[in-house]
Design an enzyme around this catalytic site. Structure first.
Site, PDB file in Angstrom:
ATOM      1  N   CYS A 133       0.809  -1.226   0.119  1.00 47.65           N
ATOM      2  CA  CYS A 133      -0.128   0.002  -0.181  1.00 47.65           C
ATOM      3  C   CYS A 133       0.894   1.196   0.028  1.00 47.65           C
ATOM      4  O   CYS A 133       1.311   1.858   0.874  1.00 47.65           O
ATOM      5  CB  CYS A 133      -0.953   0.125   1.212  1.00 47.65           C
ATOM      6  SG  CYS A 133      -1.922   1.498   1.291  1.00 47.65           S
ATOM      7  N   CYS A 136      -0.368   4.129   2.107  1.00 45.43           N
ATOM      8  CA  CYS A 136      -0.184   4.058   3.477  1.00 45.43           C
ATOM      9  C   CYS A 136       1.248   4.209   4.038  1.00 45.43           C
ATOM     10  O   CYS A 136       1.577   5.004   4.913  1.00 45.43           O
ATOM     11  CB  CYS A 136      -0.500   2.604   4.134  1.00 45.43           C
ATOM     12  SG  CYS A 136      -1.934   2.094   3.342  1.00 45.43           S
ATOM     13  N   ASP A 137       2.265   3.714   3.338  1.00 43.78           N
ATOM     14  CA  ASP A 137       3.459   3.552   3.525  1.00 43.78           C
ATOM     15  C   ASP A 137       4.610   4.693   2.730  1.00 43.78           C
ATOM     16  O   ASP A 137       5.682   4.651   3.266  1.00 43.78           O
ATOM     17  CB  ASP A 137       4.166   2.131   3.492  1.00 43.78           C
ATOM     18  CG  ASP A 137       3.232   1.049   4.268  1.00 43.78           C
ATOM     19  OD1 ASP A 137       2.844   1.553   5.457  1.00 43.78           O
ATOM     20  OD2 ASP A 137       2.969   0.020   4.093  1.00 43.78           O
TER      21      ASP A 137
END
Ligand code: NAP
Length: 306
Positions: A133, A136-137
């Site tokens: 992701c 997200c990261d």
């Protein structure tokens, strides 16, 4: 005391499930949607450029939140939770999760999850440089060098996203041609921060505490090369989340639920929509369309006189 029998339970809270909820409530069906808070894969996308009506692009989580708000406006009841089992009892469905419920019809909209590559180091460094992701990261890799794996829409889109954060993005794809759209492919090829490593596969991910290096192998010559990389973002396709109905409905060899055009599965009263359904074209807009059709089919199933 035995539970109230609900007309319809929708399992899954991404675009397919929420659209099914909007439509089922508007058809006058008292509907309950059960899903973990999260919004599915679409909610993990930073920018959605091809959902009609948003020429200025929209963040995936924002789009899903708007759908949720719209569904609740029409009366959809949403329970935050995970369904672990669905059973059949005397023509009704028993939906078991944190609580249990009975319903006459079910819409499965459980989506899909990213497939793993299965190479050494992938599991060990998950969360320590290996990610599925970018939204997200990605922010943890500001100014660093990252690798993206895959040649589908997800890999192309997320390589473009990461190129705005990282210093360099290496895109490793096992073929010459991209599977994803030519629009995204051209943007990737034109991006000076993205280095293409085509006809190549990752064979190992290495590091100490965190990812430091990958090995890539050329598919034509077999030559293996070690490349430094601080992160690896894997977009090797998706695996449908069909586990809870695998004993009840017919699945294709990839584990996706087979439906007809009305989103009816092989089991009467169970409908499926979105990424969990067998389809060769998975988009947010097709998930929504599936959800609307599934809701109508559930309505006709519950009201055969219509
Ligand atoms: P996908 O379209 O299935 O692409 C997966 C990619 O990973 C392919 O390029 C495939 O290579 C490669 N791959 C698979 N297994 C591999 C392995 N073991 N080693 C190396 N490479 C491997 O998956 P996706 O990109 O996640 O997209 C899923 C669905 O969502 C698609 O229908 C896509 O169109 C849709 N989507 C749409 C958008 C958008 O419209 N903006 C954005 C994201 C996703 P090959 O090409 O050689 O098979």
């Amino acid at each position: 005391m035995e539970k109230e029998v609900l007309p319809l339970i929708i399992v899954g809270g991404g675009p397919a499930g929420l659209t099914a909820g909007i439509y089922s409530c508007r058809f006058g069906i008292k509907s309950l949607l059960i899903a973990p808070f999260g919004g599915g894969l679409a909610a993990s996308v930073d920018r959605i450029e091809n959902f009609p009506g948003f020429p200025e692009e929209i963040n995936g989580m924002d789009l899903v939140n708007r759908m949720r708000e719209q569904a609740e406006k029409f009366g959809l009841e949403i329970v935050n939770g995970q369904v672990s089992q669905i059973g059949v009892e005397g023509g009704l469905f028993r939906v078991i999760g944190d609580d249990h419920y009975l319903s006459r019809a079910i819409i499965i909209a459980t989506g899909a999850e990213p497939k793993q590559l299965g190479v050494p180091g992938e599991e060990k460094f998950r969360g320590k440089g290996v990610s599925y992701c970018a939204t997200c990261d990605g922010p943890f890799f500001k100014g660093k060098k990252v690798t993206v794996v895959g040649g589908g829409d997800s890999a192309l889109q997320e390589a473009l996203y990461l190129s705005q954060i990282a210093q360099e993005v290496i895109l490793v794809h096992r073929r010459e041609q991209f599977r994803g759209s030519s629009y995204l492919g051209e943007k990737v090829r034109a991006n000076p921060k993205i280095t293409l490593r085509l006809n190549s596969v990752i064979t190992e991910i290495r590091g100490e505490e965190r990812v430091r290096e990958i090995s890539i192998k050329a598919t034509d010559t077999g030559k293996v090369e070690r490349i430094s990389s601080d992160g690896v973002f894997i977009y090797a396709g998706i695996k449908p989340n069909s586990e809870i109905v695998k004993e009840l409905v017919e699945l294709d060899p990839q584990g996706a639920i087979i439906t007809d055009e009305q989103m009816r599965t092989s089991h009467e009263g169970i409908f499926a929509c979105g990424d969990v359904r067998a389809s060769d074209f998975r988009q947010v807009v097709t998930a929504c369309a599936d959800g609307a059709v599934a809701a109508r089919s559930a309505y006709l199933f519950l009201n055969p006189e219509k």
